[in-house]
Design a protein around this motif. Structure first.
Motif, PDB file in Angstrom:
ATOM      1  N   ILE A  10       0.851  -1.184   0.000  1.00 21.78           N
ATOM      2  CA  ILE A  10       0.000   0.000   0.000  1.00 21.78           C
ATOM      3  C   ILE A  10       0.895   1.246   0.000  1.00 21.78           C
ATOM      4  N   ARG A  11       0.562   2.206  -0.866  1.00 18.63           N
ATOM      5  CA  ARG A  11       1.207   3.509  -0.815  1.00 18.63           C
ATOM      6  C   ARG A  11       0.121   4.570  -0.677  1.00 18.63           C
ATOM      7  N   TYR A  12       0.493   5.745  -0.182  1.00 20.67           N
ATOM      8  CA  TYR A  12      -0.487   6.774   0.142  1.00 20.67           C
ATOM      9  C   TYR A  12      -0.161   8.075  -0.578  1.00 20.67           C
ATOM     10  N   ASP A  13      -1.220   8.775  -0.956  1.00 20.46           N
ATOM     11  CA  ASP A  13      -1.046  10.137  -1.439  1.00 20.46           C
ATOM     12  C   ASP A  13      -0.662  11.002  -0.231  1.00 20.46           C
ATOM     13  N   GLU A  45      -4.972   9.349   0.712  1.00 18.78           N
ATOM     14  CA  GLU A  45      -5.693   8.250   0.064  1.00 18.78           C
ATOM     15  C   GLU A  45      -4.762   7.058  -0.142  1.00 18.78           C
ATOM     16  N   PRO A  46      -5.191   5.837   0.249  1.00 18.78           N
ATOM     17  CA  PRO A  46      -4.362   4.652   0.022  1.00 18.78           C
ATOM     18  C   PRO A  46      -4.505   4.130  -1.407  1.00 18.78           C
ATOM     19  N   LEU A  47      -3.436   3.583  -1.948  1.00 13.76           N
ATOM     20  CA  LEU A  47      -3.449   2.932  -3.252  1.00 13.76           C
ATOM     21  C   LEU A  47      -2.823   1.555  -3.096  1.00 13.76           C
ATOM     22  N   GLN A  94       6.404   6.105   0.530  1.00 23.65           N
ATOM     23  CA  GLN A  94       7.076   4.826   0.379  1.00 23.65           C
ATOM     24  C   GLN A  94       6.064   3.705   0.645  1.00 23.65           C
ATOM     25  N   PRO A  95       6.306   2.500   0.141  1.00 21.46           N
ATOM     26  CA  PRO A  95       5.315   1.425   0.313  1.00 21.46           C
ATOM     27  C   PRO A  95       5.229   0.939   1.759  1.00 21.46           C
ATOM     28  N   GLU A  96       4.043   0.518   2.120  1.00 20.32           N
ATOM     29  CA  GLU A  96       3.805  -0.159   3.393  1.00 20.32           C
ATOM     30  C   GLU A  96       3.308  -1.560   3.069  1.00 20.32           C
ATOM     31  N   TYR A  97       3.920  -2.567   3.691  1.00 21.40           N
ATOM     32  CA  TYR A  97       3.530  -3.954   3.440  1.00 21.40           C
ATOM     33  C   TYR A  97       2.652  -4.429   4.594  1.00 21.40           C
ATOM     34  N   ILE A  98       1.407  -4.741   4.274  1.00 22.00           N
ATOM     35  CA  ILE A  98       0.441  -5.106   5.316  1.00 22.00           C
ATOM     36  C   ILE A  98       0.170  -6.616   5.266  1.00 22.00           C
ATOM     37  N   PRO A  99       0.175  -7.299   6.424  1.00 23.07           N
ATOM     38  CA  PRO A  99       0.053  -8.767   6.467  1.00 23.07           C
ATOM     39  C   PRO A  99      -1.392  -9.243   6.334  1.00 23.07           C
TER      40      PRO A  99
END
Length: 434
Positions: free
Chosen positions: A232-235, A240-242, A306-311
């Motif tokens: 997930i990356r955010y504006d 806003e999440p993408l 930057q990307p966030e990795y969600i489990p």
């Protein structure tokens, strides 16, 4: 000089999932998929996945006699020698420069590590269920089956009345590892005696559809780190999440895209996490909104965080436990911190082995099946989400704290007083249901 614009090809390509790819024998091309599906396919596809075809679990042979070793450096040296001997024997039969070899605390500290877990199981079983219920143990991702054998050996030798009531069930997604576990179960006279106690179920835990109403213990040792994650990356201005997807072109090259549409699984994770933690968790947008707006107007400023990795797979595992194993008590150990991770929040380590050397890379989008993709576990968030989904209470200890409580630590102490069982895996934690 400049990467090709693959937007049109991306838009015109079908979206596939890891479940749809399970029957494929070749790596897919001209498709797009969510990050979690790409990771799941890379690690677990039956035909070309890392754990299905590439990974080999190191077995050091006879248990180490820690009391006869001078110190930890001597243990490290002996371990290195056994590693070399182990791989030399494999190369005599099947030379392989890209063999993926890794070890676990179960194998390094056999049988002491498994015996510590057996003591935990016996103590809690006798306190809470004995003699009204059987001791039912489920283990997910059992590797060579060593932990199972060490636990059953210890219960049989120390608590015969508990052993009579014990049932051990392995849930194993890999067909090759399931066969290996069966072979080890029948390898010696000692282990053959456990055969009637053991059931090996060759399926994914995420395919489980059978209610288990009885009280049981669920072991998941070093499993969460290889669960698939979404990206997930955010504006930075609108917040806003993408959601991340990857496009695989006709040549097998990878292109990463982010879409403003969040699929139901990732969307539910974001909602459950926020509710369970009260909004307190690591996040790419933890800096102030004013500061982010100022950065956004700077020349060449990135338009996404930057990307966030969600489990997301971990959340789905908790769903399975809550729905189908209502009487379970979970015991899990995993890494809360990992070195050499790629860029991002809760980002993984992505690495392969070539000519017996570890080679790290900077992206999870690599040739499927040849790279290990392992994530750290945020136990602060994971514990609260587990509680919210299952309704159970928990305790989190460091790896050392758990072993000091349940292991006979004098058995793994070297002559100078050092203890590898306690000092190795400092970056791991243990969660138990209480």
């Amino acid at each position: 000089m400049w990467p090709s614009d693959m937007t049109k090809d991306y838009q015109n390509s079908p979206m596939v999932t890891s479940d749809q790819l399970r029957t494929r024998r070749e790596r897919p091309r001209r498709v797009k998929m969510l990050t979690r599906d790409f990771i799941e396919d890379s690690l677990y596809n039956p035909s070309y996945g890392y754990f299905s075809k590439q990974a080999v679990i190191f077995t050091p042979g006879e248990p180490f006699e820690f009391n006869n070793l001078q110190d930890e450096p001597e243990f490290s040296k002996l371990l290195g020698e056994r590693y070399t001997q182990f791989e030399d024997k494999l190369d005599e039969k099947h030379p392989n420069e890209s063999r993926q070899l890794w070890h676990t605390p179960t194998e390094l500290f056999r049988p002491y590590y498994g015996e510590a877990i057996a003591r935990y199981l016996i103590e809690n079983y006798k306190l809470l269920q004995y003699p009204y219920n059987d001791l039912i143990i489920y283990e997910m991702g059992a590797g060579n089956g060593t932990l199972m054998l060490n636990i059953l050996d210890y219960i049989r030798d120390t608590e015969p009345s508990v052993y009579d009531r014990t049932k051990f069930k392995i849930i194993e997604i890999s067909s090759s590892l399931a066969k290996l576990q069966q072979q080890h179960l029948m390898q010696s006279l000692d282990s053959k005696g456990h055969h009637s106690k053991v059931e090996i179920i060759n399926k994914s835990i995420f395919e489980w559809d059978q209610l288990v109403p009885s009280p049981c213990y669920f072991l998941a040792m070093e499993v969460f780190d290889n669960f698939a994650h979404d990206s997930i990356r955010y504006d930075p201005v609108t917040e806003e999440p993408l959601q991340g997807t990857v496009f695989i072109d006709k040549k097998g090259d990878f292109y990463e895209f982010y879409e403003p549409h969040i699929d139901p699984v990732a969307s539910r994770f974001l909602r459950v996490r926020h509710a369970a933690t009260g909004g307190s968790y690591s996040h790419p947008l933890n800096s102030s909104k004013i500061l982010r707006k100022l950065k956004a107007i700077m020349p060449f400023a990135p338009n996404l965080s930057q990307p966030e990795y969600i489990p997301t797979r971990l959340m789905q595992f908790f769903d399975v436990l809550g729905k189908y194993f209502p009487g379970h008590r979970l015991l899990t150990s995993d890494f809360h911190d990992l070195p050499d991770t790629i860029r991002g929040v809760n980002a993984p380590v992505v690495q392969t082995r070539y000519q017996r050397r570890t080679v790290p890379v900077s992206t999870p989008f690599v040739h499927q099946g040849y790279f290990d993709i392992l994530f750290p576990t945020d136990f602060n968030v994971m514990e609260l989400m587990y509680r919210a989904i299952t309704g159970k209470l928990t305790r989190v200890l460091t790896h050392e704290e758990f072993l000091r409580r349940w292991a006979y630590v004098e058995e793994t102490q070297t002559k100078n007083g050092e203890n590898p069982l306690l000092t190795w895996y400092k970056n791991a934690s243990v969660l138990t249901t209480v």
